[in-house]
Design a protein around this motif. Sequence first.
Motif, PDB file in Angstrom:
ATOM      1  N   GLN A  83       1.382  -9.391  -3.390  1.00 14.41           N
ATOM      2  CA  GLN A  83       2.662  -9.877  -2.994  1.00 14.41           C
ATOM      3  C   GLN A  83       3.203  -9.258  -1.840  1.00 14.41           C
ATOM      4  N   ALA A  84       3.286  -7.968  -2.263  1.00 20.43           N
ATOM      5  CA  ALA A  84       4.020  -6.929  -1.121  1.00 20.43           C
ATOM      6  C   ALA A  84       3.528  -6.805   0.048  1.00 20.43           C
ATOM      7  N   ILE A  85       1.909  -6.883   0.166  1.00 20.49           N
ATOM      8  CA  ILE A  85       1.307  -6.894   1.544  1.00 20.49           C
ATOM      9  C   ILE A  85       1.433  -8.228   2.164  1.00 20.49           C
ATOM     10  N   GLN A  86       1.546  -9.448   1.276  1.00 22.50           N
ATOM     11  CA  GLN A  86       1.717 -10.833   2.024  1.00 22.50           C
ATOM     12  C   GLN A  86       3.352 -10.661   2.501  1.00 22.50           C
ATOM     13  N   PHE A  87       4.290 -10.218   1.959  1.00 23.61           N
ATOM     14  CA  PHE A  87       5.673 -10.133   2.163  1.00 23.61           C
ATOM     15  C   PHE A  87       5.610  -9.184   3.376  1.00 23.61           C
ATOM     16  N   LYS A  88       5.113  -8.206   3.660  1.00 19.37           N
ATOM     17  CA  LYS A  88       5.278  -7.054   4.751  1.00 19.37           C
ATOM     18  C   LYS A  88       4.541  -7.874   6.013  1.00 19.37           C
ATOM     19  N   GLU A  89       3.474  -8.578   5.726  1.00 20.31           N
ATOM     20  CA  GLU A  89       2.813  -9.313   6.936  1.00 20.31           C
ATOM     21  C   GLU A  89       3.530 -10.553   7.394  1.00 20.31           C
ATOM     22  N   VAL A  90       4.316 -11.139   6.611  1.00 22.30           N
ATOM     23  CA  VAL A  90       4.976 -12.185   7.130  1.00 22.30           C
ATOM     24  C   VAL A  90       6.294 -11.715   7.893  1.00 22.30           C
ATOM     25  N   LEU A  91       7.084 -10.786   7.551  1.00 29.40           N
ATOM     26  CA  LEU A  91       7.875 -10.037   8.171  1.00 29.40           C
ATOM     27  C   LEU A  91       7.582  -9.510   9.609  1.00 29.40           C
ATOM     28  N   THR A  92       6.334  -8.677   9.657  1.00 26.12           N
ATOM     29  CA  THR A  92       6.075  -8.128  10.519  1.00 26.12           C
ATOM     30  C   THR A  92       5.184  -8.796  11.649  1.00 26.12           C
ATOM     31  N   LYS A  93       4.614  -9.928  11.283  1.00 22.30           N
ATOM     32  CA  LYS A  93       3.518 -10.394  12.126  1.00 22.30           C
ATOM     33  C   LYS A  93       3.762 -11.997  11.948  1.00 22.30           C
ATOM     34  N   GLY A  94       3.717 -12.740  10.984  1.00 23.27           N
ATOM     35  CA  GLY A  94       3.960 -14.065  10.736  1.00 23.27           C
ATOM     36  C   GLY A  94       2.631 -14.830  10.860  1.00 23.27           C
ATOM     37  N   ASN A 117      -1.525 -15.146   8.911  1.00 19.61           N
ATOM     38  CA  ASN A 117      -2.056 -15.066   7.533  1.00 19.61           C
ATOM     39  C   ASN A 117      -2.607 -13.555   7.095  1.00 19.61           C
ATOM     40  N   THR A 118      -2.761 -13.708   5.730  1.00 18.67           N
ATOM     41  CA  THR A 118      -3.082 -12.379   5.163  1.00 18.67           C
ATOM     42  C   THR A 118      -4.318 -11.932   5.687  1.00 18.67           C
ATOM     43  N   GLN A 119      -5.503 -12.753   5.808  1.00 18.30           N
ATOM     44  CA  GLN A 119      -6.709 -12.598   5.999  1.00 18.30           C
ATOM     45  C   GLN A 119      -6.779 -12.028   7.333  1.00 18.30           C
ATOM     46  N   GLU A 120      -6.338 -12.559   8.314  1.00 16.42           N
ATOM     47  CA  GLU A 120      -6.287 -12.157   9.575  1.00 16.42           C
ATOM     48  C   GLU A 120      -5.775 -10.561  10.035  1.00 16.42           C
ATOM     49  N   LEU A 121      -4.758 -10.432   9.151  1.00 14.32           N
ATOM     50  CA  LEU A 121      -4.252  -9.082   9.100  1.00 14.32           C
ATOM     51  C   LEU A 121      -5.113  -8.122   8.334  1.00 14.32           C
ATOM     52  N   ARG A 122      -5.727  -8.394   7.356  1.00 19.27           N
ATOM     53  CA  ARG A 122      -6.329  -7.312   6.729  1.00 19.27           C
ATOM     54  C   ARG A 122      -7.661  -6.860   7.530  1.00 19.27           C
ATOM     55  N   GLU A 123      -8.079  -7.987   8.309  1.00 22.28           N
ATOM     56  CA  GLU A 123      -9.139  -7.687   9.356  1.00 22.28           C
ATOM     57  C   GLU A 123      -8.791  -6.676  10.534  1.00 22.28           C
ATOM     58  N   GLN A 124      -7.599  -6.968  10.684  1.00 21.67           N
ATOM     59  CA  GLN A 124      -6.934  -5.953  11.808  1.00 21.67           C
ATOM     60  C   GLN A 124      -6.972  -4.872  11.335  1.00 21.67           C
ATOM     61  N   ASN A 170       3.300  10.098  -4.688  1.00 19.56           N
ATOM     62  CA  ASN A 170       4.373   9.216  -4.089  1.00 19.56           C
ATOM     63  C   ASN A 170       3.959   8.489  -2.612  1.00 19.56           C
ATOM     64  N   LYS A 171       3.168   7.561  -2.824  1.00 19.20           N
ATOM     65  CA  LYS A 171       2.489   6.879  -1.670  1.00 19.20           C
ATOM     66  C   LYS A 171       3.223   6.110  -0.592  1.00 19.20           C
ATOM     67  N   LYS A 172       3.148   6.512   0.543  1.00 16.13           N
ATOM     68  CA  LYS A 172       3.886   6.064   1.641  1.00 16.13           C
ATOM     69  C   LYS A 172       3.007   5.028   2.629  1.00 16.13           C
ATOM     70  N   SER A 173       3.411   3.577   3.180  1.00 17.18           N
ATOM     71  CA  SER A 173       2.861   2.888   4.073  1.00 17.18           C
ATOM     72  C   SER A 173       3.808   2.317   4.766  1.00 17.18           C
ATOM     73  N   PHE A 174       3.713   2.810   6.205  1.00 12.48           N
ATOM     74  CA  PHE A 174       4.635   2.441   7.252  1.00 12.48           C
ATOM     75  C   PHE A 174       4.429   1.591   8.312  1.00 12.48           C
ATOM     76  N   SER A 175       4.971   0.595   8.828  1.00 17.26           N
ATOM     77  CA  SER A 175       4.703  -0.108   9.821  1.00 17.26           C
ATOM     78  C   SER A 175       5.631  -0.066  11.046  1.00 17.26           C
TER      79      SER A 175
END
Length: 472
Positions: free
Chosen positions: A134-145, A147-154, A255-260
């Motif tokens: 859910q977090a990955i999808q939430f982030k992708e909606v905010l930053t890219k708009g 779908n999840t599969q396209e972003l995971r490939e990128q 403490n893992k970090k992931s920034f966009s």
Amino acid sequence: MDFKHRRGNYLIIFEKVIELPILILGALASIILVKNFDAQAVMPLVFILFSPISRLISYLFTFYTLEEEHLVVESGVFTKQRVEIPFSTITTVDLSQNILFQLFKVYKIKVDNASQTNDTANKSNIVLTLKIDQAIQFKEVLTKGKNTQELREQEAETDAIKAMPQDFVKLGLLQSKWVYFLSIIAVAGPFLGIIAPKLENIFQDMLIGGLIAAAIILGYVLSVALSLGKSVLTYYNFKVWATDDTVKIKYGLLNKKSFSLQKSKINGIIFKQSLLMRLCGFYTAEVIVIGYGDADKEGETERAIIFPIATLERLKKIVVRLLPEYSVEYTLCHPDRGAVRYFFANPGFISALITAAISVMVSTAVGQPLIAAAAAVLLILSVIDVLLRFKNSGISVGNKNVVLSAGGFSRWMAFIKTGSIESVTSKGSMFKRERGYVSISLGYVAPARAARLTSYNLPADQFEQLQSVLKY
């Protein structure tokens, strides 16, 4: 993604892992003492519970909704507040995990946007936790708009720039260790005070001096070990890469970090050096973007490090690869020798000079030459700091970027987009201006910590050149 009027995961209440053992021990102690009819024992538990209870209240009365083009945040117990944030204004969406979050497979999400430019707004209230998918999808909606599969490939990360284990070692060895060292001395000091009088009757002064010297060396070695450990834990598996419009950063062990970071929201880059790093020719690089560099509502400070340690040439290559719009080829214009006198006219050096004079008088009066020697060392260090400030001060004006340099024992160089500069200021006394020197400050959209940068006693014609290239 169907995300309407939701709180997120309850684990946000336990965001500070360090509170958990303290909370458990405090609860057990209070239970035992309360059984013995000591009602005051409840008070420590109240203080311990204050932070998690405040987060619980915030969690229960804060709701998030993803609309077509907006993130909506509704909060408040008695006074309700509704904030709508267009996706287009969001500068960063960060994912992080402490140990507890890793165990339960959730991410903490922190969202910052371009309106957070002052001390109050910089304290982000947009913080929630979600399960990993859910977090990955939430982030992708905010930053890219997208779908999840396209972003995971990128985001395959196959072309990421990675920090090697030797980089962590270098960083741990060359970072300033005064905090660790002084902490160890502060803890060890009372024990040395207890042991020293007992040793005085047994050993000679030389042996006592040797023990003190050994304690100082041991303290420094321990501080180096702590610094190395922190470096490895913080930047473990560091990697950075860029897509068409985003810079992505991942690192961390416990403490893992992931920034966009949206490239369009990045207004500058800063190269930094401690004294040891400068002696060895290394820098740390971070980008300047809203949401980083000031404490958030939990008192934590995040900095968008794009590489923890590297030589200047390597950092230039990294910047060109990640942010090609920045020009890292420059020639700094430094103050000439006539400006050095103005660097000595600063409160730090004047205070050291006055302290040295007073110490010499006191030392003569009480017959303690060590007092004068200590003051002399302080004065010498102050003089070295002034000379380094003179040497480090500089500016380079270009059509794309302005490079500003300053600092004493620690040095920084900032690469600021010319189009991001909102104000320029020249400051100097009448006498200084007559001799052709001014201090130049740049104001631009950035966290409060870095929103105004100043380089001192530069040639006045550089300010005129700066004005000529700015387009407001």
